[in-house]
Structures are given as structure tokens and as C-alpha cells.
Design an enzyme around this catalytic site. Structure first.
Site, PDB file in Angstrom:
ATOM      1  N   ARG A  46       9.262  -9.038 -26.334  1.00  0.00           N
ATOM      2  CA  ARG A  46       8.448  -8.897 -25.132  1.00  0.00           C
ATOM      3  C   ARG A  46       9.270  -9.262 -23.899  1.00  0.00           C
ATOM      4  O   ARG A  46       9.122  -8.681 -22.829  1.00  0.00           O
ATOM      5  CB  ARG A  46       7.198  -9.790 -25.197  1.00  0.00           C
ATOM      6  CG  ARG A  46       6.238  -9.552 -24.015  1.00  0.00           C
ATOM      7  CD  ARG A  46       5.113 -10.574 -23.938  1.00  0.00           C
ATOM      8  NE  ARG A  46       5.598 -11.885 -23.561  1.00  0.00           N
ATOM      9  CZ  ARG A  46       5.583 -12.953 -24.335  1.00  0.00           C
ATOM     10  NH1 ARG A  46       5.130 -12.877 -25.583  1.00  0.00           N
ATOM     11  NH2 ARG A  46       6.037 -14.116 -23.901  1.00  0.00           N
ATOM     12  N   TYR A  98      -3.579   8.235  -5.530  1.00  0.00           N
ATOM     13  CA  TYR A  98      -4.002   8.488  -6.903  1.00  0.00           C
ATOM     14  C   TYR A  98      -5.298   7.746  -7.213  1.00  0.00           C
ATOM     15  O   TYR A  98      -5.451   6.572  -6.875  1.00  0.00           O
ATOM     16  CB  TYR A  98      -2.877   8.059  -7.854  1.00  0.00           C
ATOM     17  CG  TYR A  98      -3.250   8.031  -9.301  1.00  0.00           C
ATOM     18  CD1 TYR A  98      -3.843   9.138  -9.915  1.00  0.00           C
ATOM     19  CD2 TYR A  98      -3.032   6.897 -10.077  1.00  0.00           C
ATOM     20  CE1 TYR A  98      -4.202   9.103 -11.244  1.00  0.00           C
ATOM     21  CE2 TYR A  98      -3.371   6.862 -11.417  1.00  0.00           C
ATOM     22  CZ  TYR A  98      -3.965   7.967 -11.993  1.00  0.00           C
ATOM     23  OH  TYR A  98      -4.324   7.939 -13.310  1.00  0.00           O
ATOM     24  N   ASP A 170       4.970   4.177  -3.709  1.00  0.00           N
ATOM     25  CA  ASP A 170       4.858   4.932  -4.950  1.00  0.00           C
ATOM     26  C   ASP A 170       5.651   6.228  -4.775  1.00  0.00           C
ATOM     27  O   ASP A 170       5.262   7.104  -4.006  1.00  0.00           O
ATOM     28  CB  ASP A 170       3.381   5.224  -5.242  1.00  0.00           C
ATOM     29  CG  ASP A 170       3.165   5.914  -6.583  1.00  0.00           C
ATOM     30  OD1 ASP A 170       4.100   6.577  -7.075  1.00  0.00           O
ATOM     31  OD2 ASP A 170       2.051   5.817  -7.130  1.00  0.00           O
TER      32      ASP A 170
END
Length: 379
Positions: A46, A98, A170
């Protein structure tokens, strides 16, 4: 290295143990230690994985950053950016974005005391009236999803610096091939790497790229602590996709231009949204900050109804009706009922997202076949 060479080589090297030119998929959950705390740089998957490290290095290189951070999805990357904030903080976001981003802002993080304000950033001056002492972040997409608005990143960066707030961009629609927001003053670049970076509709992935060491440390801490990390197979697929980004994006841009002009001249089409048109409101800004205009196009019909849109959506053959974008195959979608269904209709209409709006992700097929397909669907 020039961009095409960088996309193939930067951030990756042959595997030192075997000479494999492609980064191996290190499919392991943990790593053996010779003594407690004595290891070869890897403890638990992880926290670290060699395949993920190679991808993160490549991401940093292609966005001209110093640190890349990979996530299990674009929304996981968005979630991690929001976790930089505290209750009472405010975010100013573009009003055309979005639907999943709007949803996580308003349905998840507002519950934790973070306030979101939405502004039309086509004119960056619209940001300034919303800035308060509680403002900690400006969030924008450019080109925006789905109306392909262009936002001046450098102008927004100047506002962010003056107000001492973080600017997050973004960059999913443009990709690093067309635009590098860090070079224009952004603090964080976000990608849904599911899209153009992966490029083959076979992986879900997210990424953040930064230049600031302290910001990188915070994001790595959140990545490890909250655990929304990608698997090594997914990292391998994105690494593979990056190597062909430049040749794919060249064709996406070429085909996008042909399709945009075809639609603009079609008698049943009303408005076409594509930043390559010289009369696009911010075409000049797009020319300055982008290397091309991309393969994303939206358009409305003169019969502005969901029924008319559905007739077009259900009658294409090469344009597949599906969510997502950025793959080699062309996709067609209906934002009002698909990618932006989480935005209330009154909010959509207010921001210009009409019921008949159709969004295209123009692939790399033969452009003539694509125009024929749209011509039949629109007839």
C-alpha cells in the site's frame, strides 16, 4: 528530451535484475526484511510498489513536475486533494465541470464543513469576488467537461498566488501532450489517467503531479493513510499507454478538427463546442497554453430535446454509446443522463448544459468513416 521522446523514456529504465525494457509487474503485497526496519526500500505494497514508483516518476516527468502520486481512480485523486482542507475552508470551482467532481464536492465534502462556490472562469476576473479569508483552493478544468470552455491557467495562477491559495487544474481533457499546467503556475495537476494517459479503455486510474516538496509530502501521506492506491497491473497499463500518448493525441487532434467542422456545417446541429474554432470565446488563450485542440467535442441539436438526442445516440455504429473518453475508439455520450446526471437539471441548464447536448470523444479511426457514421445517425 523533446516531448515525444520524453513520453517514451522519461521516468523509466530497464529492470536492473533482468534487463527487461518494460517495467515488470511487481504483484506482491509485502516485502521481506533482513531485520526489523532493514529492507531494500519497500515494506508494504500500500505504501510502495516498484511498478507504481516507475509510473509516478514518469508522471512527474511528463508534466514537468517533481513528484507524481498514483491513485486507484481519478475520483480517489480528487478525494485526496480535498483532504488537504479543513472544516470551514472554501473552494472556488469552475461552474462547468465533471459531474462526479460536482457530486463529491456537494454530496460528500460539504457534509464535513467545506464550502464550494462555483463561478464561470472563462473570465478569471469572475473568481475575485468569491475570494474570502476562508478561501484555500481554486479548482478548474480546461478544457471544461462538457462545454469545452477554455480557462486561462496563468491568469488564475496569478490570482491564486496573490491570495495565497492552492490552484488545482484537472488536465484530463488536454493530457500532458497538449498542456502542462505546472509550467503556467498551477500547484497541483490532476488526471483521470483512465482517459488519455491509459488510452485503451482498459484501466481505471488517477494521478496527481506537483512541484512543491511539502505539498508532495502531504499528498503521499494521504495516499498511504487512506489507501486508495492502484494495483501494479493498472500501473503497468498506464505506463504502457503513456509511451504512445503523442502519436495517439496527434490523431485525436486531426480527427477532432475534421469532426468539429463537419458538425458545424450539418443542418440539424445547432451549437458545436470545440476550442479550435477561431470564434470560440477563448480561442486565443487556447492557442497560447495548448499545443493543439484535442479530440473532445460537444454539440447540441436544433431540436433541443432528450428524445432527439436519443435518436442520434442510439443510431451510431462506430461511435459507441458509453461513459468515459480518451480511448483509441470513438465514444458518444449524453451528459445530462450519463456523466453529469448528478447535477440538478436547473443547475445544468443555468450553466448551458442543454438537454440535447451530446459529447464526443473522437478516436483514432479513419476520419471519413467517423463522419459517415455521424451523418447516418443525424439523418
Amino acid at each position: 528530451m523533446k516531448l515525444g521522446t520524453k513520453l517514451i523514456h522519461a521516468g523509466v529504465a530497464p529492470d536492473p535484475s533482468t534487463g527487461a525494457i518494460m517495467t515488470p509487474i511487481f504483484q506482491t503485497s509485502t516485502y521481506v526484511q533482513s531485520a526489523p526496519g532493514v529492507h531494500q526500500g519497500y515494506e508494504y505494497a500500500r505504501t510502495q510498489n516498484p511498478t507504481r514508483d516507475a509510473l509516478q516518476n514518469a508522471l512527474a516527468a511528463i508534466e514537468n513536475g517533481t513528484h507524481g502520486i498514483s491513485f486507484g481512480s481519478g475520483m480517489a485523486a480528487t478525494d485526496s486533494v480535498m483532504k488537504l482542507l479543513s472544516p470551514g475552508d472554501e473552494v472556488i470551482a469552475t461552474n462547468d465541470l465533471y459531474g462526479g467532481t460536482y457530486r463529491i464536492f456537494t454530496k460528500v465534502f460539504e457534509r464535513y464543513g467545506i464550502r464550494f462556490k462555483f463561478a464561470d472562469m472563462s473570465d478569471p476576473r469572475n473568481i475575485e469576488p468569491h475570494i474570502t479569508p476562508q478561501t484555500k483552493m481554486i479548482w478548474l478544468e480546461t478544457p471544461t467537461n462538457p462545454l469545452l470552455k477554455i480557462i486561462d491557467i496563468a491568469a488564475c495562477a496569478q490570482i491564486a498566488r496573490a491570495s495565497e491559495v492552492i490552484l488545482c487544474v484537472d488536465n484530463t481533457f488536454a493530457s500532458p501532450y497538449l498542456q502542462n499546467p505546472l509550467d503556467l503556475g498551477a500547484d497541483i495537476v490532476l488526471h483521470s489517467a483512465t482517459k488519455y494517459l491509459g488510452g485503451h479503455s482498459d484501466v481505471v486510474h488517477g494521478a496527481l503531479i506537483v512541484k512543491n516538496e511539502e505539498l508532495a509530502k502531504q499528498l503521499y501521506f494521504i495516499q498511504n493513510s487512506c489507501g486508495a492506491v492502484p494495483g501494479p497491473q493498472d500501473c503497468f497499463l498506464v505506463l504502457r499507454g503513456i509511451k504512445t500518448l503523442h502519436v495517439r493525441m496527434q490523431r485525436h487532434c486531426e480527427n477532432g478538427e475534421i469532426i468539429a467542422h463537419f458538425l458545424r456545417n450539418h443542418p440539424k446541429v445547432d451549437k458545436v463546442y470545440w476550442p479550435g474554432f477561431t470564434d470560440h470565446p477563448n480561442h486565443t488563450v487556447a492557442q497560447q497554453q495548448m499545443r493543439g485542440f484535442g479530440g473532445m467535442i460537444s454539440f447540441t441539436l436544433k431540436d433541443d430535446s432528450i428524445e432527439a438526442a436519443n435518436r442520434t445516440l442510439c443510431n451510431t455504429h462506430l461511435f459507441s454509446l458509453a461513459e468515459s473518453l480518451g480511448g483509441v475508439e470513438s465514444l458518444i455520450g449524453h451528459p445530462a443522463s450519463m456523466t453529469h446526471a448528478s447535477i440538478p437539471r436547473e443547475e445544468r441548464i443555468k450553466n448551458g448544459l442543454a438537454d440535447s447536448l451530446i459529447r464526443l470523444s473522437v478516436g483514432i479511426e479513419d476520419a471519413g468513416d467517423l463522419t459517415d457514421d455521424l451523418a447516418k445517425a443525424l439523418s
